[in-house]
Design a protein around this motif. Structure first.
Motif, short mmCIF file in Angstrom:
data_model
loop_
_atom_site.label_atom_id
_atom_site.label_comp_id
_atom_site.label_asym_id
_atom_site.label_seq_id
_atom_site.Cartn_x
_atom_site.Cartn_y
_atom_site.Cartn_z
N GLN A 28 -33.97 9.13 34.34
CA GLN A 28 -33.01 9.74 33.42
C GLN A 28 -33.60 9.85 32.02
OE1 GLN A 28 -32.37 7.15 35.47
NE2 GLN A 28 -30.62 7.72 36.74
N ILE A 58 -26.53 13.67 37.48
CA ILE A 58 -26.42 12.89 36.23
C ILE A 58 -25.09 13.19 35.54
CG2 ILE A 58 -27.56 14.55 34.72
CD1 ILE A 58 -28.97 12.00 33.45
N THR A 59 -24.48 12.17 34.98
CA THR A 59 -23.19 12.34 34.32
C THR A 59 -23.36 12.57 32.83
OG1 THR A 59 -22.93 9.98 33.84
CG2 THR A 59 -22.12 10.76 36.00
N GLN A 61 -21.80 10.92 30.56
CA GLN A 61 -21.91 9.59 29.95
C GLN A 61 -23.34 9.07 30.03
OE1 GLN A 61 -19.63 7.94 28.10
NE2 GLN A 61 -21.36 6.63 27.63
N SER A 62 -24.03 9.30 31.15
CA SER A 62 -25.42 8.85 31.27
C SER A 62 -26.31 9.52 30.23
CB SER A 62 -25.95 9.15 32.67
OG SER A 62 -25.30 8.35 33.62
N THR A 65 -25.63 7.93 26.91
CA THR A 65 -26.20 6.58 26.89
C THR A 65 -27.70 6.65 26.66
OG1 THR A 65 -24.45 5.74 28.31
CG2 THR A 65 -26.49 4.46 28.23
#
Length: 163
Positions: A28, A58-59, A61-62, A65
């Protein structure tokens, strides 16, 4: 000065920089760095769209982050420009500035006026040790300036403001 590495070498360079910053190397994080290397000054949404090409699950939020952790580790710089969501870039090794077209939203890097941080000396520091000076030049890019009066700007897909 954009970081340029031969194809295939970029992930190795990013991995080494992450380890040096005390971060684990993850797919990521590598994908976010790759997205921003390919598209400097991108918003989180633009990074997400690019990363989903290689990591479809992948979100949002990810991505936020990862952006936060890479910015905190000094591998990314967050740009907070007027009338624009936060933007990110991998060019962190110098204290450069930005020129923004007020019509189409195009963003370009501008070298530091002095050549070293913080580039400017404030008239009053209020007891602070100044480390960075952020300057944003605003005006019309050459394409927008050349367009006939009243013609709408076609947003530059690389840098168009998200609203």
């Amino acid at each position: 000065m954009t970081q340029s590495t031969p194809s295939g070498a970029a992930p190795l360079a990013w991995a080494a920089r992450m380890r040096a910053a005390g971060l684990r190397v993850t797919k990521q994080r590598l994908a976010v760095l790759d997205a921003l290397h390919a598209r400097p000054h991108a918003t989180a949404d633009e990074v997400l769209a690019h990363v989903r090409q290689s990591l479809p699950g992948i979100t949002v939020q990810s991505v936020y982050t990862v952006l936060h952790s890479l910015t905190g580790a000094g591998l990314l710089r967050q740009l907070d420009l007027a009338n624009s969501p936060a933007r990110y870039e991998t060019r962190v090794e110098d204290n450069h500035h930005h020129a923004v077209c007020t019509d189409c939203g195009r963003i370009e890097d501008v070298a530091c006026a002095v050549g070293h941080a913080p580039c400017l000396t404030p008239s009053e520091t209020h007891g602070m040790t100044i480390q960075v000076a952020d300057v944003v030049y605003q005006g019309l890019c050459a394409d927008c300036a050349a367009r006939p009066a009243g013609a709408a700007a076609a947003p530059d897909p690389r840098t168009a403001r998200q609203g």
